[in-house]
Design a protein around this motif. Structure first.
Motif, PDB file in Angstrom:
ATOM      1  N   VAL A  87      -6.346   9.144   3.983  1.00 29.67           N
ATOM      2  CA  VAL A  87      -5.722   7.999   4.661  1.00 29.67           C
ATOM      3  C   VAL A  87      -4.516   7.501   3.862  1.00 29.67           C
ATOM      4  O   VAL A  87      -3.471   7.185   4.423  1.00 29.67           O
ATOM      5  CB  VAL A  87      -6.740   6.864   4.895  1.00 29.67           C
ATOM      6  CG1 VAL A  87      -6.072   5.679   5.566  1.00 29.67           C
ATOM      7  CG2 VAL A  87      -7.887   7.359   5.766  1.00 29.67           C
ATOM      8  N   LEU A 105      -5.824  -0.451  -3.520  1.00 23.79           N
ATOM      9  CA  LEU A 105      -6.086   0.302  -2.299  1.00 23.79           C
ATOM     10  C   LEU A 105      -5.808  -0.553  -1.064  1.00 23.79           C
ATOM     11  O   LEU A 105      -5.103  -0.128  -0.136  1.00 23.79           O
ATOM     12  CB  LEU A 105      -7.550   0.764  -2.317  1.00 23.79           C
ATOM     13  CG  LEU A 105      -7.997   1.727  -1.236  1.00 23.79           C
ATOM     14  CD1 LEU A 105      -7.129   2.962  -1.245  1.00 23.79           C
ATOM     15  CD2 LEU A 105      -9.454   2.097  -1.460  1.00 23.79           C
ATOM     16  N   ILE A 106      -6.343  -1.780  -1.061  1.00 23.64           N
ATOM     17  CA  ILE A 106      -6.150  -2.650   0.093  1.00 23.64           C
ATOM     18  C   ILE A 106      -4.677  -3.025   0.225  1.00 23.64           C
ATOM     19  O   ILE A 106      -4.111  -3.022   1.315  1.00 23.64           O
ATOM     20  CB  ILE A 106      -7.043  -3.904  -0.023  1.00 23.64           C
ATOM     21  CG1 ILE A 106      -8.511  -3.495   0.099  1.00 23.64           C
ATOM     22  CG2 ILE A 106      -6.693  -4.928   1.056  1.00 23.64           C
ATOM     23  CD1 ILE A 106      -9.505  -4.618  -0.136  1.00 23.64           C
ATOM     24  N   MET A 148      -2.819  -0.150   1.738  1.00 24.31           N
ATOM     25  CA  MET A 148      -3.086  -0.045   3.179  1.00 24.31           C
ATOM     26  C   MET A 148      -2.299  -1.099   3.944  1.00 24.31           C
ATOM     27  O   MET A 148      -1.854  -0.874   5.061  1.00 24.31           O
ATOM     28  CB  MET A 148      -4.581  -0.213   3.450  1.00 24.31           C
ATOM     29  CG  MET A 148      -5.430   0.963   3.038  1.00 24.31           C
ATOM     30  SD  MET A 148      -5.140   2.420   4.057  1.00 24.31           S
ATOM     31  CE  MET A 148      -3.990   3.321   3.062  1.00 24.31           C
ATOM     32  N   TYR A 149      -2.127  -2.262   3.302  1.00 32.14           N
ATOM     33  CA  TYR A 149      -1.385  -3.330   3.946  1.00 32.14           C
ATOM     34  C   TYR A 149       0.086  -2.935   4.088  1.00 32.14           C
ATOM     35  O   TYR A 149       0.705  -3.143   5.128  1.00 32.14           O
ATOM     36  CB  TYR A 149      -1.524  -4.607   3.121  1.00 32.14           C
ATOM     37  CG  TYR A 149      -0.804  -5.782   3.700  1.00 32.14           C
ATOM     38  CD1 TYR A 149      -1.225  -6.355   4.889  1.00 32.14           C
ATOM     39  CD2 TYR A 149       0.306  -6.310   3.062  1.00 32.14           C
ATOM     40  CE1 TYR A 149      -0.567  -7.431   5.437  1.00 32.14           C
ATOM     41  CE2 TYR A 149       0.976  -7.390   3.604  1.00 32.14           C
ATOM     42  CZ  TYR A 149       0.542  -7.939   4.782  1.00 32.14           C
ATOM     43  OH  TYR A 149       1.214  -8.999   5.325  1.00 32.14           O
ATOM     44  N   PRO A 171       0.062   1.181   6.431  1.00 32.61           N
ATOM     45  CA  PRO A 171      -1.184   1.407   7.171  1.00 32.61           C
ATOM     46  C   PRO A 171      -1.346   2.839   7.664  1.00 32.61           C
ATOM     47  O   PRO A 171      -2.453   3.253   7.962  1.00 32.61           O
ATOM     48  CB  PRO A 171      -1.105   0.417   8.339  1.00 32.61           C
ATOM     49  CG  PRO A 171       0.307  -0.009   8.393  1.00 32.61           C
ATOM     50  CD  PRO A 171       0.887   0.151   7.042  1.00 32.61           C
ATOM     51  N   THR A 172      -0.252   3.606   7.771  1.00 33.59           N
ATOM     52  CA  THR A 172      -0.392   4.992   8.207  1.00 33.59           C
ATOM     53  C   THR A 172      -0.193   5.950   7.044  1.00 33.59           C
ATOM     54  O   THR A 172       0.075   7.134   7.247  1.00 33.59           O
ATOM     55  CB  THR A 172       0.604   5.321   9.328  1.00 33.59           C
ATOM     56  OG1 THR A 172       1.900   4.879   8.901  1.00 33.59           O
ATOM     57  CG2 THR A 172       0.235   4.613  10.609  1.00 33.59           C
TER      58      THR A 172
END
Lengths: 237, 290, 349
Positions: free
Chosen positions: C270, C317-318, C321-322, C325-326
């Motif tokens: 991801v 990590l968060i 992702m923020y 996101p892709t």
């Protein structure tokens, strides 16, 4: 008379695609405005834009208060009830729960109880089915439920999106009779989107005809009805 | 026969823990269609909060209620601060955020309370209740506490205005906004509720499995299995699934294989059931959208 | 409507850009390979080992990305195939005396069969149910490896020790350097194969199944065949990575193949970007290096933060992702698209 709802230069877009290109719309206090036009003209989008359900621009005010920058749930709390296309009933909940949700934004418990009885007086069929799941109702009954739920807010303005859609003629006549009564007796103003222009113009005092997101014509309902050119071009009857 | 019943009844106690955590998973799943993989670690962290309070001399049941309240707040804050920015993110991105949360809670617990195993007191007396020879008092107490919690949750969702609004927000967010429900806050409350339910599960599990930052790994798995077995779209099915998994795990451990690989065996059984009945025992088959 | 016509007029520019992009693509691959080839001579022995790990993770992630990114089947349990690959190699080398290079294809085949077989129950389990089944696989793997009945082969809790192979033909390379080149060769081969696979008919079928299974079936795609085969191929990739990991680390032990490894793989694809071949390298760098950096950051924060590296990892990590996101691949695509629009704009204007 002062308008209860006034929109100026209303625009709306889905992603990059602009659907409304600056519309001026008024609903008089206690009046009914019909929004007419062909499929895809942007009628439903007008209602969504007023309720901040799509990205919108321009100015809109309700009873003199600006609606700009407000979220859907705040606009609802001002007293604007929206009966969306496809009715938007909570199919998995009972009729009674749907009605309770209609009054969610209200704090006056006793009055809510009274309204519940009153609304069920309008729609006796619903009263018989209060414990039934909304999803098991017929199309006409679901439309009634959607309107009843909207009335539970005790709105000043009702936004109706094709209340006749998919219903048998008898049910349609029924519903429009009730709408007329609500407008006359309770003084609820309405902005109504309809494919069936005849019905809508009967109910309305004012009408707007839109074509691909622009105003083609607006004026008193009687004038719009009697305009041959408009009738042939946009209302196809 | 008596020995068998003993296994079944003591399985009910862990089953109650799985049932609670399964319910917590379903509360969030129904509103967002995401499985919160961090739910177990959040419950573990709540249990440490309870341990901390008791360690500071707070009486057990006061610590119990306080922990539930604190967990509720933590759950709400996490939703508002961490999860909310990902409202429109792809599903797997959200899974990764959950993994991030899982790692953070695990690490914070280890940092604050160390990775050494702690014992956690049971609020229930040592001798079994009413001469019940099948269950210890903690086991029966766990079942009672869980059933009481379930009853409260049922009453909340069924009879209160807020509970109804939360169900509505999960079923149809658009229509909910149109009746004035603040859907975002309903999600936050859902997270708070899930965290509170998880805290109860953690506090009931801790005297059985002992308290350590990794105590919830297996429990989360069995809870998820219970939720899926019962049907993840049906909270009461999920609860029942949790109880079934608890009993199954215990009986399988006692009779089929040793405790060494009972995890694996129980899992094989569960996956087998799901292969045969993909929507769970009590779930509705969700029609695929064409 | 307006949007559609804009897209139509934009197409010729896009086609031109495609040609130059492909050229840059080739140059980029050549440069990356050249860089990768000189790397082990420029850094210390430990770094060489680390970069071998990155290559190994890249292969494992590529396998998982074929399954999850391209075919839409989620797996929280690819650590299990990594373990099977590692143990296949270790058992063959330690117990049966097979030369280490010959164990790599064997590990791949064993994992292919295992993945293919796991693909059958997976056919019945969509979405979250498959996540549970693979989650269970990940948690069960260390338990099964420690199981008494097989510890004669698996070495129980301790696992098995392998001695790292020496460079053949008297090449002047250390063992770590030689293993690095073995990993690099395997990586290049597997990437080349995957790139061809996803570009062709099979890749389109895989994506069609992910996007719209009903339509895919209507088009005559044998969904069961493609899904189980994808599971097999995916496991093969991850298994080969596992085999190499056993050699590079010199040991296989049950607890190094736990749930956390499987989670890391999912994080990797991801972070790198779903359904992206090259994104997995970014993902592999992330899962190998970020925990180490998190460790260093925790050190900087002082004594009290010693136990916090994983919390820092979680926050990073968060945050990542923020911002993306892709994943890395998605972010690069967005940047390229924006640059493309800028250059197209300057040409027409």
């Amino acid at each position: 008379m002062a308008p209860i709802l006034e929109a100026r230069g209303l625009t709306a877009a889905y992603g990059p695609i602009q659907v409304l290109h600056g519309l001026d719309i008024r609903v008089e206090d206690g009046g009914v405005t019909a929004l007419l036009g062909a499929n895809g003209a942007g009628k439903t989008t007008v209602l969504r834009a007023l309720c901040a359900m799509v990205r919108r621009g321009g100015a809109a005010s309700f009873r003199g208060r600006s609606l700009n920058g407000q979220a859907t749930e705040d606009i609802v709390r001002l007293g604007i009830a929206h009966v969306p296309d496809g009715r938007g009933t909570f199919a998995a909940l009972t009729v009674n729960e749907n009605l309770r949700l209609g009054a969610y934004a209200r704090r006056d418990r006793a009055a809510v109880k009274a309204d519940s009885a009153r609304v069920c007086g309008y729609f006796p069929r619903l009263a018989e089915r209060r414990q039934q799941q909304a999803g098991t109702l017929s199309g006409g009954e679901q439309q009634m439920l959607a309107i009843a739920r909207a009335l539970m807010l005790r709105p000043k303005l009702l936004l109706l999106d094709e209340p006749s859609f998919g219903l048998a003629p008898l049910a349609v006549a029924d519903i429009f009779g009730i709408l007329r009564k609500i407008n006359r007796d309770d003084g609820v103003s309405m902005l109504i989107v309809e494919q069936n222009a005849n019905l809508a113009l009967d109910l309305a005092d004012h009408a707007c005809v839109i074509e691909t997101g622009r105003m083609a014509m607006s004026g008193p309902a009687a004038v719009v009805r009697d305009n041959e050119a408009v009738r042939r071009a946009y209302l196809s009857y | 026969m008596v020995a068998f019943l003993h296994q079944v009844f003591s399985g009910l106690a862990m089953g109650a823990v799985y049932a609670s955590l399964a319910l917590a998973l379903v509360v969030i799943y129904q509103a967002t269609h995401h499985v919160n993989f961090a739910q177990g670690e959040m419950a573990m962290f709540s249990t440490y909060i309870a341990w901390d309070l008791i360690d500071r001399g707070v009486p057990y049941w006061e610590a119990f209620l306080l922990t539930i309240a604190i967990s509720f707040l933590i759950g709400m804050v996490i939703e508002r601060v961490v999860i909310r920015p990902f409202e429109r993110a792809p599903a797997l991105t959200v899974v990764i955020v959950f993994i991030g949360l899982l790692v953070i809670f695990n690490s914070l617990a280890g940092w604050r309370y160390s990775y050494t195993i702690k014992s956690f007191e049971s609020p229930f007396p040592d001798e079994p209740w009413f001469g019940n020879s099948f269950m210890s008092s903690h086991e029966s107490g766990t079942v009672v506490v869980t059933l009481a919690m379930l009853a409260l949750v049922y009453i909340f969702f069924r009879f209160t205005k807020l509970g109804l609004a939360m169900r509505a927000a999960a079923l149809n967010p658009t229509s909910s906004r149109l009746v004035g429900i603040r859907v975002g806050w309903m999600l936050a409350i859902g997270w708070g509720l899930a965290a509170a339910i998880g805290a109860i599960a953690g506090m009931m599990a801790a005297p059985i499995v002992y308290l350590d930052p990794n105590m919830m790994g297996g429990i989360l798995l069995f809870s998820l299995a219970g939720a899926l077995l019962g049907g993840i779209d049906n909270p009461w099915g999920a609860v029942l699934g949790g109880f079934i998994v608890g009993v199954l795990e215990n009986v399988a451990g006692a009779y089929l294989v040793g405790t060494e690989i009972k995890l694996s065996v129980a899992l094989i059984i569960i996956v087998g059931v799901l292969v045969a009945k993909p929507s769970g025992l009590f779930g509705r088959r969700i029609a695929a959208r064409v | 409507m307006a949007g559609a016509s804009q897209r139509l007029t934009a197409r010729p520019a896009g086609v031109q850009a495609g040609a130059s992009v492909r050229m840059w693509h080739r140059l980029g691959i050549a440069a990356a390979l050249a860089g990768a080839a000189v790397l082990p001579f420029a850094v210390s022995g430990y770094r060489v080992y680390q970069f071998s790990q990155v290559l190994i993770y890249a292969m494992a992630l590529l396998g998982l990305n074929l399954l999850t990114g391209y075919n839409g089947q989620i797996s929280l349990g690819h650590g299990a195939f990594f373990a099977i690959g590692g143990y296949t190699t270790a058992i063959l080398v330690v117990k049966l005396g097979v030369p280490y290079w010959a164990t790599i294809p064997v590990a791949g085949i064993v994992c292919f069969v295992a993945g293919f077989l796991f693909g059958f129950p997976a056919l019945r389990l969509g979405g979250i149910y498959l996540a549970l089944a693979t989650f269970a696989l990940a948690l069960a793997t260390p338990q099964l490896l420690k199981f008494k009945a097989v510890d004669e082969w698996t070495g129980g809790v301790q696992g098995l020790l392998l001695s790292k192979p020496k460079a053949p033909f008297g090449l002047p390379l250390t063992r770590d350097q030689w293993l690095y080149f073995v990993c690099l060769a395997c990586t290049a081969l597997l990437f080349w194969a995957a790139a061809n696979l996803v570009r062709g008919r099979i890749g389109r079928a895989m994506v069609a199944i992910r996007e719209h299974p009903v339509a895919a079936e209507a088009m005559g795609i044998d969904i069961a065949f493609y899904k189980t085969m994808t599971f097999g191929v995916s496991a093969l990739y991850t298994g080969i990575a596992g085999a190499l990991s056993g050699m590079v680390a010199g040991v296989v032990a049950p607890d190094s193949f736990g749930f956390f490894l499987s989670l890391s793989f999912l994080v990797g694809i991801v972070v790198g970007g779903l359904a992206s071949i090259w994104g997995v390298i970014a993902g592999a760098l992330f899962i190998e290096l970020v925990p180490i950096y998190a460790d260093q950051i925790a050190d900087l924060l002082g004594e009290s933060a010693k136990a916090l590296p994983w919390a820092i990892y979680g926050v990073l990590l968060i945050g990542l992702m923020y911002m993306m996101p892709t994943g890395a691949a998605g972010a690069v695509r967005a940047v390229v698209r924006r640059l493309g629009r800028l250059t197209a704009g300057s040409k027409s204007g």
